[in-house]
Design an enzyme around this catalytic site. Sequence first.
Site, short mmCIF file in Angstrom:
data_model
loop_
_atom_site.label_atom_id
_atom_site.label_comp_id
_atom_site.label_asym_id
_atom_site.label_seq_id
_atom_site.Cartn_x
_atom_site.Cartn_y
_atom_site.Cartn_z
N LYS A 69 0.79 -1.24 0.00
CA LYS A 69 0.00 0.00 0.00
C LYS A 69 0.83 1.29 0.00
O LYS A 69 0.38 2.32 -0.49
CB LYS A 69 -0.91 0.03 1.23
N ASP A 105 -10.23 3.38 2.32
CA ASP A 105 -10.42 2.73 3.63
C ASP A 105 -11.09 3.65 4.64
O ASP A 105 -12.04 3.26 5.33
CB ASP A 105 -9.07 2.27 4.20
P1 NAP Z 1 -0.83 -2.66 11.39
O1 NAP Z 1 -0.47 -1.55 10.49
O2 NAP Z 1 0.08 -3.83 11.55
O3 NAP Z 1 -1.13 -2.04 12.86
C1 NAP Z 1 -1.41 -2.87 13.96
C2 NAP Z 1 -1.76 -2.00 15.17
O4 NAP Z 1 -2.10 -2.88 16.26
C3 NAP Z 1 -0.61 -1.13 15.66
O5 NAP Z 1 -1.13 0.04 16.23
C4 NAP Z 1 0.01 -2.03 16.75
O6 NAP Z 1 0.74 -1.31 17.73
C5 NAP Z 1 -1.23 -2.63 17.37
N1 NAP Z 1 -0.97 -3.89 18.05
C6 NAP Z 1 -0.79 -5.11 17.47
N2 NAP Z 1 -0.58 -6.05 18.43
C7 NAP Z 1 -0.63 -5.38 19.63
C8 NAP Z 1 -0.48 -5.79 20.98
N3 NAP Z 1 -0.26 -7.07 21.32
N4 NAP Z 1 -0.58 -4.85 21.96
C9 NAP Z 1 -0.82 -3.54 21.64
N5 NAP Z 1 -0.97 -3.10 20.37
C10 NAP Z 1 -0.87 -4.01 19.38
O7 NAP Z 1 -2.23 -3.32 10.96
P2 NAP Z 1 -3.47 -2.60 10.24
O8 NAP Z 1 -3.39 -2.84 8.78
O9 NAP Z 1 -3.57 -1.22 10.75
O10 NAP Z 1 -4.69 -3.50 10.78
C11 NAP Z 1 -5.10 -3.42 12.12
C12 NAP Z 1 -6.45 -4.14 12.32
O11 NAP Z 1 -7.47 -3.53 11.52
C13 NAP Z 1 -6.44 -5.62 11.90
O12 NAP Z 1 -7.20 -6.35 12.84
C14 NAP Z 1 -7.12 -5.63 10.56
O13 NAP Z 1 -7.79 -6.85 10.30
C15 NAP Z 1 -8.13 -4.49 10.74
N6 NAP Z 1 -8.51 -3.87 9.45
C16 NAP Z 1 -9.82 -3.92 9.10
C17 NAP Z 1 -10.21 -3.32 7.91
C18 NAP Z 1 -11.67 -3.37 7.52
O14 NAP Z 1 -11.98 -3.12 6.35
N7 NAP Z 1 -12.56 -3.63 8.44
C19 NAP Z 1 -9.27 -2.70 7.09
C20 NAP Z 1 -7.93 -2.67 7.50
C21 NAP Z 1 -7.57 -3.28 8.69
P3 NAP Z 1 2.31 -0.97 17.50
O15 NAP Z 1 2.35 0.21 16.57
O16 NAP Z 1 2.80 -0.65 18.87
O17 NAP Z 1 2.93 -2.20 16.91
#
Ligand code: NAP
Length: 283
Positions: A69, A105
């Site tokens: 992305k 998004d």
């Molecule tokens: P990402 O860029 O990898 O970000 C993950 C986030 O979660 C970061 O803020 C990370 O914190 C935090 N995190 C992960 N594990 C953690 C833990 N054990 N303790 C505290 N914080 C934690 O992922 P993303 O693409 O943003 O996606 C995040 C979520 O949104 C996923 O569940 C994904 O399925 C969902 N999502 C849904 C849609 C939809 O259309 N509904 C679209 C996109 C994403 P750090 O920065 O400290 O690592």
Amino acid sequence: MDNQTVMTGVFGYPVGQSMSPDMHNAAFQTRGLNYAYAAFPIAPGQLQEAVSGIRALGFKGVNVTIPHKVEIMRYLDEIDDEARQIGAVNTVVNRDGVLIGYNTDGQGFVRSLLEETQVNVAGKRVLILGAGGAARAVAVSLARNGAKQISIANRSQDKAIELAGQVRIHTDAEAIRLDQVDVQLLKGIDLLVNTTSIGMYPAIDGMPISSEALHSGLLVSDLIYNPLETRLLREARQIGASTHNGVGMFIHQGALSFQLWTGYDAPLDVMRRTVLERLRNKT
Ligand code: NAP
């Protein structure tokens, strides 16, 4: 498919589990459009050539997902304002050989919230948990749609500070520590959005914050859609708060891509039915 079929698809790695092909093909069929959508696993290092392929093969456009992305922005001709501010592209449109990058998004999230909860984000005080890719899109769109105040709490504080700085050009924004999120802080919040992956299948017992901080005046949204009701949403519902899950955001981001490629409104009901069927078969 025939010689006239207009091609679209998704570039990602991996993309084997993507629900987008089923969702978009059902939508094209419903609208009677001779379009097709396929999943393309593009290995890291192959993205630039894959983008050339959009032009060479005359694709109408593609969705872009993890891990491409951000990198894809380098290979496009134009980037829409909101996508530039989010710092990532999830939709590419081919307009006569000119490739334009969008990000649907965040708007998908805002539209889904309005459609499903009738809540307009304008004037709302929001707390976002997380500062990853999804948080960036949601925070920027909330700010552009008039949210009154946005607080961002993330495990890695530097990312929360960076994102708060980014949205401050539109609204009041601050970064806070995750351990600052308590009942007192949440009393000043209308909308709580979990953008972390905590609570996602298979670790479904995860909670991004303590349930004691929740109260019945909140609208709690979780971007996760597997499970459809995360522990956070269940506990919020049980104390009388309103809830909103991640399915609508997924459908609406796709609907906006569909509209950009075809010029037609997307059949939201068909898309939702297709996605819910896929999710039901998964669990
Ligand atoms: P990402 O860029 O990898 O970000 C993950 C986030 O979660 C970061 O803020 C990370 O914190 C935090 N995190 C992960 N594990 C953690 C833990 N054990 N303790 C505290 N914080 C934690 O992922 P993303 O693409 O943003 O996606 C995040 C979520 O949104 C996923 O569940 C994904 O399925 C969902 N999502 C849904 C849609 C939809 O259309 N509904 C679209 C996109 C994403 P750090 O920065 O400290 O690592």
